[in-house]
Design an enzyme around this catalytic site. Structure first.
Site, mmCIF file in Angstrom:
data_model
loop_
_atom_site.group_PDB
_atom_site.id
_atom_site.type_symbol
_atom_site.label_atom_id
_atom_site.label_comp_id
_atom_site.label_asym_id
_atom_site.label_seq_id
_atom_site.Cartn_x
_atom_site.Cartn_y
_atom_site.Cartn_z
ATOM 1 C CG ASP A 187 -2.764 8.248 -1.596
ATOM 2 O OD1 ASP A 187 -2.707 8.780 -0.476
ATOM 3 O OD2 ASP A 187 -2.480 7.063 -1.803
ATOM 4 N NE ARG A 207 -0.526 1.548 3.698
ATOM 5 C CZ ARG A 207 0.592 2.252 3.866
ATOM 6 N NH1 ARG A 207 1.768 1.660 4.069
ATOM 7 N NH2 ARG A 207 0.571 3.572 3.845
ATOM 8 N N GLY A 208 0.239 2.406 -0.030
ATOM 9 C CA GLY A 208 1.013 3.639 -0.166
ATOM 10 C C GLY A 208 1.174 3.929 -1.650
ATOM 11 C CB ALA A 209 0.550 6.993 -3.615
ATOM 12 C CG ASN A 216 -2.429 11.780 2.701
ATOM 13 O OD1 ASN A 216 -1.855 10.889 2.078
ATOM 14 N ND2 ASN A 216 -2.224 11.974 3.994
ATOM 15 C CD GLN A 230 -3.855 2.899 6.681
ATOM 16 O OE1 GLN A 230 -4.524 3.374 7.600
ATOM 17 N NE2 GLN A 230 -4.340 2.777 5.468
HETATM 18 O O1 MRU Z 1 -4.658 3.471 1.910
HETATM 19 P P1 MRU Z 1 -3.162 3.586 1.959
HETATM 20 O O2 MRU Z 1 -2.577 3.020 3.194
HETATM 21 O O3 MRU Z 1 -2.513 3.082 0.700
HETATM 22 O O4 MRU Z 1 -2.939 5.152 2.010
HETATM 23 C C1 MRU Z 1 -1.650 5.677 2.036
HETATM 24 C C2 MRU Z 1 -1.625 7.136 2.232
HETATM 25 O O5 MRU Z 1 -2.635 7.779 2.347
HETATM 26 C C3 MRU Z 1 -0.296 7.804 2.194
HETATM 27 O O6 MRU Z 1 -0.293 8.938 3.013
HETATM 28 C C4 MRU Z 1 -0.029 8.206 0.752
HETATM 29 O O7 MRU Z 1 0.003 7.081 -0.082
HETATM 30 C C5 MRU Z 1 1.158 9.045 0.580
HETATM 31 S S1 MRU Z 1 2.542 8.111 0.432
HETATM 32 C C6 MRU Z 1 3.839 7.888 0.565
#
Ligand code: MRU
Length: 371
Positions: free
Chosen positions: A251, A57-59, A261, A210
């Protein structure tokens, strides 16, 4: 970054038994912080499932996983039809982070003109390049953010000079949301390693937590002082001068600097503005969607399962990981996973190319005319 003193990336290539037939290794983020395990993805289906279920996960990381997912698909079938189907399958896994589509398009555009027998190898190289570039971009974000943190530390009154700088962050925009270093946490890691005293307020980040699970875990692995707080505590801490800056990830960032985000980010931005606390957003170029202006109107917001709201996962006293129900039988839950913070609430964007105002002029000043 380090786990038990050993450097890791979040995703890596596992060389196959036969040349050109590789698999992809990832850290399983669904069991952290209680269990550290890795998984091997052999097929495009497995890559898509890992993104959908948030094993990864994470963009930035879902973008890189998508890129490797195309490689896995092309190893099995390099035809035009298979490429198009894999693109659609991976792109449909999570709708909000633009990095996914960006990385899939980059690999597709690289391999499509090639004869089928060359496509898997080209996808492998392109996915590897995207991963390496992500590491470099995140490290550069860290350096630029460190400059800001140094300025904030230097601007404190003499009686506060010896104190830690208190940074609040929301969700996990650390190294495990990227390939390495992270976005919002990269400046923190740079500061910590440079000897600048920093302490992080970690929003728990309901409903999937998270912050409480992943951000706290990775900060702990690096020895960065931090404290987990409930999502609703941030405004109170800001009112009492206990937050020097907010740094979050994004994101999807629009051309004019709106940032999308994890749900709850917008409320932190409002509280920061009301209390004169700088609100920074850290991002690599791969997170900018040059095709849209208005984040509230135009960014698709992922709606996740209501069960993430009505239930919570944690480790029981006997060590088992379990889910427990919070709300009454029959109560409905609603779970929008992201929100949009308008550019006017963002003090500045921290990118791999430097720090800029959250505006079209600010972004174009860094990137030129990319749209
Ligand atoms: O739903 P997730 O855990 O994938 O969401 C992640 C986020 O919202 C992060 O803040 C975002 O991807 C920025 S990343 C480095």
């Amino acid at each position: 970054m380090n786990i038990d003193g050993k450097p890791w990336r979040t995703i890596w290539l596992e060389e196959g038994e036969r040349p050109g037939l590789d698999a992809v290794g990832v850290i399983d983020q669904t069991l952290l912080p209680h269990r550290f395990t890795t998984r091997t993805l052999h097929t495009c289906d497995e890559a898509a499932e890992a993104i959908r279920t948030m094993v990864v996960r994470g963009a930035p990381l879902i973008g890189v996983t998508g890129a490797y997912g195309l490689m896995l698909a092309l190893q099995a079938d390099p035809s035009d039809g298979a490429l198009a189907a894999a693109f659609e399958q991976l792109n449909a896994t999570r709708p909000t982070a633009i990095n996914l589509r960006w990385a899939l398009e980059r690999v597709r555009d690289r391999v499509q003109p090639l004869p089928p027998e060359q496509r898997a190898e080209a996808a492998r190289a392109e996915a590897g390049a995207i991963a390496d570039e992500d590491v470099a971009m995140c490290e550069a974000i860290g350096e630029h953010g460190l400059g800001l943190l140094r300025q904030l530390a230097a601007a404190r009154p003499p009686e506060r000079q010896g104190e830690s700088l208190n940074v609040l962050t929301h969700c996990n925009a650390g190294w495990i949301a990227t390939v390495d270093w992270g976005t919002a946490l990269a400046p923190i890691y740079k500061a910590h390693r440079a000897g600048l005293k920093v302490h992080v307020w970690v929003d728990e980040t309901r409903p999937r937590n998270q912050g409480a699970s992943l951000t706290a875990w990775e900060l702990g692995c690096e020895g960065v002082p931090h404290t987990v707080i409930v999502d609703n505590a941030g405004g109170h801490l800001m009112q009492h001068g206990q937050v020097d800056a907010v740094i979050v990830g994004t994101d999807r960032t629009t051309r004019r600097g709106d940032v999308c985000n994890k749900i709850g980010t917008y409320l932190k931005a409002l509280a920061a503005r009301d209390n004169g606390v700088p609100f920074y957003v850290a991002l690599p170029a791969s997170t900018i969607d040059w095709s849209i202006d208005d984040g509230v109107a135009e960014i698709p917001i992922e709606a996740r399962s209501a069960a993430e709201v009505t239930h919570i996962q944690g480790r029981g006293a006997d060590g088992t990981i379990a889910s427990v129900q919070l709300s009454p039988d029959g109560s409905a839950g609603f779970n929008p996973a992201f929100d949009v913070t308008p550019a006017r609430l963002v003090t500045a964007l921290i990118t791999e190319r430097g720090v800029a105002p959250a505006s079209e002029d600010g972004l174009r000043g860094l990137y030129g005319v990319t749209a």
